[in-house]
Write a protein that holds these residues in place. Structure first.
Motif, PDB file in Angstrom:
ATOM      1  N   GLU A 126       0.835  -1.196   0.000  1.00  0.00           N
ATOM      2  CA  GLU A 126       0.000   0.000   0.000  1.00  0.00           C
ATOM      3  C   GLU A 126       0.871   1.248   0.000  1.00  0.00           C
ATOM      4  O   GLU A 126       1.926   1.285   0.631  1.00  0.00           O
ATOM      5  N   VAL A 127       0.414   2.243  -0.757  1.00  0.00           N
ATOM      6  CA  VAL A 127       1.074   3.536  -0.783  1.00  0.00           C
ATOM      7  C   VAL A 127       0.720   4.232   0.524  1.00  0.00           C
ATOM      8  O   VAL A 127      -0.451   4.325   0.897  1.00  0.00           O
ATOM      9  N   ARG A 134      -3.577   3.587  -0.671  1.00  0.00           N
ATOM     10  CA  ARG A 134      -4.018   2.930  -1.902  1.00  0.00           C
ATOM     11  C   ARG A 134      -3.178   1.696  -2.183  1.00  0.00           C
ATOM     12  O   ARG A 134      -1.967   1.684  -1.945  1.00  0.00           O
ATOM     13  N   ALA A 135      -3.816   0.670  -2.738  1.00  0.00           N
ATOM     14  CA  ALA A 135      -3.132  -0.545  -3.147  1.00  0.00           C
ATOM     15  C   ALA A 135      -2.123  -0.221  -4.237  1.00  0.00           C
ATOM     16  O   ALA A 135      -2.364   0.639  -5.090  1.00  0.00           O
ATOM     17  N   ALA A 136      -0.984  -0.912  -4.193  1.00  0.00           N
ATOM     18  CA  ALA A 136       0.059  -0.713  -5.196  1.00  0.00           C
ATOM     19  C   ALA A 136       0.751  -2.041  -5.472  1.00  0.00           C
ATOM     20  O   ALA A 136       0.843  -2.904  -4.593  1.00  0.00           O
ATOM     21  N   GLN A 157      -0.893   1.757  -9.234  1.00  0.00           N
ATOM     22  CA  GLN A 157      -1.624   2.166  -8.033  1.00  0.00           C
ATOM     23  C   GLN A 157      -3.113   2.111  -8.331  1.00  0.00           C
ATOM     24  O   GLN A 157      -3.540   2.488  -9.423  1.00  0.00           O
ATOM     25  N   ARG A 158      -3.878   1.670  -7.342  1.00  0.00           N
ATOM     26  CA  ARG A 158      -5.325   1.712  -7.501  1.00  0.00           C
ATOM     27  C   ARG A 158      -5.728   3.175  -7.633  1.00  0.00           C
ATOM     28  O   ARG A 158      -5.237   4.032  -6.885  1.00  0.00           O
ATOM     29  N   PRO A 159      -6.616   3.458  -8.567  1.00  0.00           N
ATOM     30  CA  PRO A 159      -7.048   4.852  -8.724  1.00  0.00           C
ATOM     31  C   PRO A 159      -7.636   5.409  -7.428  1.00  0.00           C
ATOM     32  O   PRO A 159      -8.242   4.682  -6.643  1.00  0.00           O
ATOM     33  N   SER A 164     -10.128   3.643   0.951  1.00  0.00           N
ATOM     34  CA  SER A 164      -8.848   3.063   1.330  1.00  0.00           C
ATOM     35  C   SER A 164      -8.726   1.671   0.719  1.00  0.00           C
ATOM     36  O   SER A 164      -9.711   0.933   0.620  1.00  0.00           O
ATOM     37  N   SER A 165      -7.506   1.299   0.301  1.00  0.00           N
ATOM     38  CA  SER A 165      -7.286  -0.040  -0.245  1.00  0.00           C
ATOM     39  C   SER A 165      -5.859  -0.468   0.034  1.00  0.00           C
ATOM     40  O   SER A 165      -4.983   0.356   0.264  1.00  0.00           O
ATOM     41  N   THR A 166      -5.626  -1.770   0.025  1.00  0.00           N
ATOM     42  CA  THR A 166      -4.289  -2.318   0.159  1.00  0.00           C
ATOM     43  C   THR A 166      -4.218  -3.619  -0.621  1.00  0.00           C
ATOM     44  O   THR A 166      -5.228  -4.325  -0.744  1.00  0.00           O
ATOM     45  N   ALA A 167      -3.066  -3.903  -1.173  1.00  0.00           N
ATOM     46  CA  ALA A 167      -2.841  -5.187  -1.838  1.00  0.00           C
ATOM     47  C   ALA A 167      -2.165  -6.076  -0.805  1.00  0.00           C
ATOM     48  O   ALA A 167      -1.022  -5.837  -0.422  1.00  0.00           O
TER      49      ALA A 167
END
Length: 178
Positions: A126-127, A134-136, A157-159, A164-167
């Motif tokens: 995640e960024v 954001r997921a990256a 990166q997820r737009p 909120s997001s994470t890979a």
């Protein structure tokens, strides 16, 4: 990590005043592999803050990969280490078996990695440092350099849609696609 009957285990180094970790290979899942490192173990660090690896993987060539983070300017910086099947640092990967980078100038807290059959690897995380994480994902070539043709300047990166997001993890399909 288990592969058939073999196991690879990461523990804190039990030696007094040690500030590193130990990677062990257990043949048959129970016996130290005398041909791996020194008597079945290899000591290592990922960075100056020496956090534990977030992910450990073993590829088809039986190389051990791990990803974690070191702090640089109060921002996480991914550190990816690769060891040969005999437990020694893979000197063909990064610098002495280790890559530490801020891909495309983006602070990323890594969560997982996926070794690829060609010796390259994908790293997910995640960024950080944004109002909304954001997921990256980024791709490292077979020698450990950032693949600048992947995503934008080497990072997908997820737009930013306000959520909120994470890979958190990566996996390969039966046909080898991530």
């Amino acid at each position: 990590v288990r592969d058939g009957n073999d196991a690879w285990i990461v523990n804190e180094d039990p030696q007094p005043d040690a500030s590193d970790f130990v990677l062990r290979h257990l043949a048959g899942g129970t016996m130290p592999d005398a041909h791996f490192g020194r008597n079945g173990a290899t000591a290592f660090t990922l960075g100056t803050s020496n956090d534990a690896p977030a992910s450990v993987r073993v590829d088809a060539a039986r190389r051990t990969w791990m990803v974690g983070a070191s702090l640089a300017g109060d921002q996480p910086q991914p550190v990816i280490a690769r060891f040969q099947a005999d437990g020694n640092a893979d000197v063909h990967w990064g610098v002495q078996g280790k890559v530490q980078l801020t891909p495309a100038g983006v602070a990323i807290k890594p969560n997982d990695l996926l070794p690829r059959a060609d010796g390259s690897g994908l790293v997910a995380g995640e960024v950080t440092g944004l109002a909304v994480p954001r997921a990256a994902v980024f791709h490292l070539t077979a020698n450990g350099s950032l693949d600048r043709n992947f995503g934008t300047a080497g990072v997908w990166q997820r737009p930013d849609d306000g959520d909120s997001s994470t890979a958190t993890s990566l996996d390969a399909s039966s046909d080898g696609l991530a």
